[in-house]
Scaffold this motif. Sequence first.
Motif, PDB file in Angstrom:
ATOM      1  N   GLU A 112     110.839 122.318 117.939  1.00 23.42           N
ATOM      2  CA  GLU A 112     112.258 121.817 118.308  1.00 23.42           C
ATOM      3  C   GLU A 112     112.720 122.507 117.570  1.00 23.42           C
ATOM      4  N   THR A 113     113.069 123.266 116.558  1.00 18.84           N
ATOM      5  CA  THR A 113     114.315 124.182 115.824  1.00 18.84           C
ATOM      6  C   THR A 113     113.943 125.613 115.420  1.00 18.84           C
ATOM      7  N   SER A 114     112.609 125.850 115.950  1.00 17.55           N
ATOM      8  CA  SER A 114     112.775 127.228 115.584  1.00 17.55           C
ATOM      9  C   SER A 114     112.475 128.033 114.109  1.00 17.55           C
ATOM     10  N   LEU A 115     112.437 126.650 113.412  1.00 13.78           N
ATOM     11  CA  LEU A 115     112.174 127.030 112.144  1.00 13.78           C
ATOM     12  C   LEU A 115     110.182 127.048 111.863  1.00 13.78           C
ATOM     13  N   SER A 116     109.752 127.488 110.648  1.00 15.55           N
ATOM     14  CA  SER A 116     108.587 127.685 110.740  1.00 15.55           C
ATOM     15  C   SER A 116     108.232 126.172 109.989  1.00 15.55           C
ATOM     16  N   ALA A 117     107.300 125.630 109.472  1.00 17.97           N
ATOM     17  CA  ALA A 117     106.581 124.126 109.854  1.00 17.97           C
ATOM     18  C   ALA A 117     106.663 124.184 107.934  1.00 17.97           C
ATOM     19  N   SER A 118     106.576 125.226 107.033  1.00 20.00           N
ATOM     20  CA  SER A 118     107.081 125.743 106.173  1.00 20.00           C
ATOM     21  C   SER A 118     108.338 125.242 105.126  1.00 20.00           C
ATOM     22  N   THR A 119     109.234 126.018 106.204  1.00 19.76           N
ATOM     23  CA  THR A 119     110.455 125.571 105.558  1.00 19.76           C
ATOM     24  C   THR A 119     111.307 123.986 106.118  1.00 19.76           C
ATOM     25  N   VAL A 120     110.526 123.658 107.520  1.00 17.49           N
ATOM     26  CA  VAL A 120     110.760 122.335 107.970  1.00 17.49           C
ATOM     27  C   VAL A 120     110.341 121.035 106.549  1.00 17.49           C
ATOM     28  N   LYS A 121     108.895 121.257 106.491  1.00 17.30           N
ATOM     29  CA  LYS A 121     108.704 120.717 104.849  1.00 17.30           C
ATOM     30  C   LYS A 121     109.158 120.757 103.771  1.00 17.30           C
ATOM     31  N   THR A 122     110.052 121.173 103.510  1.00 21.09           N
ATOM     32  CA  THR A 122     111.605 122.221 102.572  1.00 21.09           C
ATOM     33  C   THR A 122     112.432 121.138 102.508  1.00 21.09           C
ATOM     34  N   HIS A 123     112.976 121.538 104.053  1.00 19.31           N
ATOM     35  CA  HIS A 123     114.161 120.705 104.167  1.00 19.31           C
ATOM     36  C   HIS A 123     113.962 119.575 103.934  1.00 19.31           C
ATOM     37  N   LEU A 124     112.727 118.395 104.519  1.00 20.45           N
ATOM     38  CA  LEU A 124     112.454 117.268 104.399  1.00 20.45           C
ATOM     39  C   LEU A 124     112.013 117.008 102.490  1.00 20.45           C
ATOM     40  N   ALA A 125     111.590 117.630 102.190  1.00 18.22           N
ATOM     41  CA  ALA A 125     111.819 116.857 100.668  1.00 18.22           C
ATOM     42  C   ALA A 125     112.735 117.844 100.398  1.00 18.22           C
ATOM     43  N   ARG A 126     113.219 118.532 100.479  1.00 14.55           N
ATOM     44  CA  ARG A 126     115.026 118.483  99.647  1.00 14.55           C
ATOM     45  C   ARG A 126     115.462 117.211  99.877  1.00 14.55           C
ATOM     46  N   GLY A 127     116.224 117.038 101.466  1.00 11.75           N
ATOM     47  CA  GLY A 127     116.869 116.070 101.995  1.00 11.75           C
ATOM     48  C   GLY A 127     116.415 115.156 101.221  1.00 11.75           C
ATOM     49  N   ARG A 128     115.159 114.415 101.539  1.00  9.92           N
ATOM     50  CA  ARG A 128     114.594 112.757 100.646  1.00  9.92           C
ATOM     51  C   ARG A 128     114.572 113.465  98.923  1.00  9.92           C
ATOM     52  N   ALA A 129     114.590 114.079  97.934  1.00  9.83           N
ATOM     53  CA  ALA A 129     114.995 114.445  97.000  1.00  9.83           C
ATOM     54  C   ALA A 129     116.647 113.925  96.597  1.00  9.83           C
ATOM     55  N   SER A 130     117.226 114.524  98.229  1.00  5.60           N
ATOM     56  CA  SER A 130     118.215 114.674  97.562  1.00  5.60           C
ATOM     57  C   SER A 130     119.208 112.768  97.936  1.00  5.60           C
ATOM     58  N   LEU A 131     118.559 112.702  98.703  1.00  9.13           N
ATOM     59  CA  LEU A 131     119.459 110.296  99.366  1.00  9.13           C
ATOM     60  C   LEU A 131     118.764 109.786  98.091  1.00  9.13           C
ATOM     61  N   ALA A 132     117.556 110.297  97.346  1.00 11.73           N
ATOM     62  CA  ALA A 132     116.974 109.011  96.492  1.00 11.73           C
ATOM     63  C   ALA A 132     118.101 109.679  95.441  1.00 11.73           C
ATOM     64  N   HIS A 133     118.818 110.406  95.303  1.00 12.18           N
ATOM     65  CA  HIS A 133     119.130 110.760  94.499  1.00 12.18           C
ATOM     66  C   HIS A 133     120.748 109.623  94.466  1.00 12.18           C
ATOM     67  N   ARG A 134     120.591 110.046  95.556  1.00 11.17           N
ATOM     68  CA  ARG A 134     122.374 109.726  96.502  1.00 11.17           C
ATOM     69  C   ARG A 134     122.509 108.339  96.078  1.00 11.17           C
ATOM     70  N   LEU A 135     121.280 107.598  96.431  1.00 18.73           N
ATOM     71  CA  LEU A 135     121.515 106.534  96.901  1.00 18.73           C
ATOM     72  C   LEU A 135     120.764 104.855  95.736  1.00 18.73           C
ATOM     73  N   GLN A 136     120.984 105.961  94.480  1.00 16.97           N
ATOM     74  CA  GLN A 136     120.186 105.282  92.902  1.00 16.97           C
ATOM     75  C   GLN A 136     121.620 104.171  92.781  1.00 16.97           C
ATOM     76  N   GLU A 137     120.896 103.386  92.323  1.00 16.96           N
ATOM     77  CA  GLU A 137     122.290 101.665  92.119  1.00 16.96           C
ATOM     78  C   GLU A 137     122.367 102.305  90.709  1.00 16.96           C
TER      79      GLU A 137
END
Length: 166
Positions: free
Chosen positions: A131-156
Amino acid sequence: MTVEEFEEFYARTVARLTGQLYVMLGDLYEAQDVVQEAFVKAWNRRGQLDRDGRPEAWIRTVAWRLAVSRWRFRRRTADAWRRSGAPPHVEGPGPEQVALVDALRELPAQQRRTLALHYLCDLTVEQIAGETSLSASTVKTHLARGRASLAHRLQEPRIEEEAPGA
């Protein structure tokens, strides 16, 4: 009717037609809107308007019909709301949802889109890549970085305990 003739016709008649529809409808904004929409429809048939010989009457009739159609639509909508009752009360977002939305807004657009496609739309990595015309590895990278960034931002925030007697 040429483009120049149509422009002249518009300039000569728009105020008069708007005034007439205002009197008919009792709503200036509605009159302006339906007259403009009628002129748009007339633009597409300006060759026929010239042959009819009464372009102003055509505009006025079309504007009136547009207004009537809008009234009917509004009445049907109001009737449907009355039949179905008021919509149920929906609670506003809680603090957790507000924090999540704020954290998502801070992410780069592609990470935010990838996370939404994966977690909200339940798409697989391969589907997101398609759907995004990205490679699967790029999608995985975005998912991993996005999750890490959210975890950091949402820490109590941690409250430091004060030492006794301090």
